[in-house]
Design a protein around this motif. Structure first.
Motif, PDB file in Angstrom:
ATOM      1  N   TYR A  37      53.913  39.735  41.362  1.00 39.02           N
ATOM      2  CA  TYR A  37      54.136  38.601  42.271  1.00 39.02           C
ATOM      3  C   TYR A  37      55.608  38.539  42.678  1.00 39.02           C
ATOM      4  O   TYR A  37      55.935  38.387  43.869  1.00 39.02           O
ATOM      5  CB  TYR A  37      53.719  37.292  41.604  1.00 39.02           C
ATOM      6  N   VAL A  58      47.821  37.109  46.711  1.00 37.80           N
ATOM      7  CA  VAL A  58      46.694  38.030  46.961  1.00 37.80           C
ATOM      8  C   VAL A  58      46.916  39.360  46.258  1.00 37.80           C
ATOM      9  O   VAL A  58      46.027  39.879  45.568  1.00 37.80           O
ATOM     10  CB  VAL A  58      46.491  38.245  48.481  1.00 37.80           C
ATOM     11  N   VAL A  59      48.115  39.916  46.410  1.00 40.60           N
ATOM     12  CA  VAL A  59      48.404  41.237  45.815  1.00 40.60           C
ATOM     13  C   VAL A  59      48.348  41.160  44.294  1.00 40.60           C
ATOM     14  O   VAL A  59      47.733  42.016  43.640  1.00 40.60           O
ATOM     15  CB  VAL A  59      49.778  41.752  46.280  1.00 40.60           C
ATOM     16  N   SER A  90      46.843  38.937  42.409  1.00 43.71           N
ATOM     17  CA  SER A  90      45.485  38.648  41.936  1.00 43.71           C
ATOM     18  C   SER A  90      44.590  39.885  42.065  1.00 43.71           C
ATOM     19  O   SER A  90      43.664  40.068  41.265  1.00 43.71           O
ATOM     20  CB  SER A  90      44.880  37.466  42.688  1.00 43.71           C
ATOM     21  N   CYS A  91      44.867  40.723  43.053  1.00 43.64           N
ATOM     22  CA  CYS A  91      44.157  42.010  43.140  1.00 43.64           C
ATOM     23  C   CYS A  91      44.450  42.850  41.900  1.00 43.64           C
ATOM     24  O   CYS A  91      43.549  43.481  41.329  1.00 43.64           O
ATOM     25  CB  CYS A  91      44.579  42.776  44.392  1.00 43.64           C
ATOM     26  N   GLY A 147      41.889  37.722  46.534  1.00 45.07           N
ATOM     27  CA  GLY A 147      42.240  38.882  45.726  1.00 45.07           C
ATOM     28  C   GLY A 147      41.091  39.324  44.841  1.00 45.07           C
ATOM     29  O   GLY A 147      40.787  40.518  44.737  1.00 45.07           O
TER      30      GLY A 147
END
Length: 418
Positions: free
Chosen positions: A301, A316-317, A319-320, A386
């Motif tokens: 993050y 989003v990144v 959580s992916c 994500g």
């Protein structure tokens, strides 16, 4: 085979999974797989947070329906792991109804985690997140005291109050009272940062996120119910904080500030999430894996936000990553991905936003309230997106490998038409 009792045993496993914190889709998937393994001619499953229904058609053509009401759920990921293994065993060995029921009862009657371990885990989690959100040493001491109060009062209250909103309201109110009194007595310095750390012990944002995932996957009823239940819990937290602030008046706030030291952020969130993992009854090496997942989730993050300062994109990144991490670790450890996902994603949880949203409303700073409400919704949507992105990729990978990832009604229809 006594099919009535067999369906009862399968339903027992589903109820246990739901009560121990499994997601709706996981419970449905497990039930469909167990029904399929016994070669029922037809099987329909419907699951919500409070209800499970199964209708099957036996090989002899008999139609059986059983319904189970679920009054309450909690997070007991140790039992969840054992129940998940039991569902795998049922699918591969097809034991008779007596064996299914016996094994399920044995798991549900397992001795609970030591209360001392649970208490220490909660202390570690609350204190870790207080430091994560910018608290100093004295703030950490107050957070430790308040966490201990939550352990003691929460245990007593849980036996008398099943309404999540009322439960959270009482604990949040008492927590804010203790924090404000401590700060005014000179023990702590930042009441808002301490309370944010404590909010992370009560926040139900993960339920909101899972609910959004269900809605996005067209599970409208279960998703809406999960979102509503989480919002009630969040409303209880916010109301408790608001009542305490109104009671004392002039409660100070410096606004949303993370710990200025990045290393301290990474270490404190790792410690906090490790405590949460133990609090969720995760055991063994899986606790360590959850802490490692949290460390890299927050690290990613920070990197993404530094390169492109967008909270939504960074969420989003990261959580992916945490969803992919949970998927991989679930295969490595042969355990539900929920175990690795739940604690490791907590650094992204918008507990701080919930606090400042309510603070803004109480202090009549509606611009602050609106700003934090927007970021709160944005963060929840980012985590949900994500998770779904990784879910789509995971399904594609499993299908390429010729394996079924999530089994549902459509899977049974396709199977019959083959």
């Amino acid at each position: 085979m006594n099919y009535d009792r067999l369906v009862q045993g399968i339903l027992n496993i589903g109820e246990g999974l739901l009560k121990c914190g499994a997601e709706i889709f996981r419970v449905e998937d497990s039930l469909y797989r167990m029904c399929k393994s016994y070669e029922f001619l037809r099987y329909d499953v419907f699951v919500t947070q409070s209800n499970i229904q199964i209708t099957v058609e036996t090989p002899e053509g008999q139609i059986l329906t059983q319904i189970r009401n679920i009054e309450s759920t909690s997070a007991d990921f140790d039992k969840l792991n054992h129940l998940n293994n039991l569902s795998r065993y049922v699918c591969s060995h097809k034991p008779d109804e007596k064996e299914v029921i016996r094994r399920c009862e044995k798991i549900m009657q397992k001795k609970d985690q030591s209360e001392i371990i649970t208490a220490v885990a909660e202390l570690v989690a609350g204190t870790g997140f207080a430091v994560f959100f910018g608290g100093d040493f004295q703030d950490a001491v107050v957070a430790c005291i308040v966490s201990l109060m939550i352990v003691l009062v929460g245990k007593w209250l849980s036996k008398r109050e099943n309404n999540l909103m009322i439960y959270n309201l009482i604990l949040a109110f008492l927590s804010e009272v203790v924090i404000v009194v401590s700060v005014r007595a000179g023990i702590g310095h930042h009441p808002d940062r301490i309370m944010i750390g404590i909010v992370m012990l009560l926040v139900s944002a993960l339920g909101t996120i899972n609910g959004m995932r269900d809605v996005m996957q067209r599970n409208f009823i279960s998703g809406s119910l999960e979102v509503m239940n989480s919002l009630l819990g969040a409303f209880g937290i916010a109301s408790g904080i608001a009542l305490a602030i109104l009671l004392f008046k002039d409660v100070s706030s410096e606004g949303f500030i993370m710990n200025a030291n990045v290393a301290a952020q990474l270490i404190s969130c790792t410690i906090g999430c490790t405590g949460l993992a133990s609090w969720f009854r995760i055991r063994g090496k899986k606790v360590l894996y959850s802490g490692i997942g949290a460390f890299f989730t927050w690290g990613i993050y920070l990197i993404v936000y530094e390169l492109y300062p967008s909270n939504f994109l960074a969420v989003v990144v990261s959580s992916c990553f945490v969803a992919g991490f949970a998927f991989v670790m679930s295969r490595v450890s042969r355990a539900p991905s929920t175990i690795f996902l739940t604690a490791a994603v907590f650094p992204l949880m918008p507990g701080a936003r919930l606090y400042y949203l309510m603070y803004g409303i109480v202090s009549r700073d509606f611009q602050m309230a609106a700003e934090h409400a927007l970021v709160l919704v944005e963060t929840c949507l980012g985590i949900a997106f994500g998770f779904i992105i990784v879910d789509v990729i995971s399904r594609s990978i499993m299908r390429t490998l010729g394996k079924e990832y999530h089994m549902g009604k459509e899977s049974t229809i396709i199977k019959k038409g083959e």
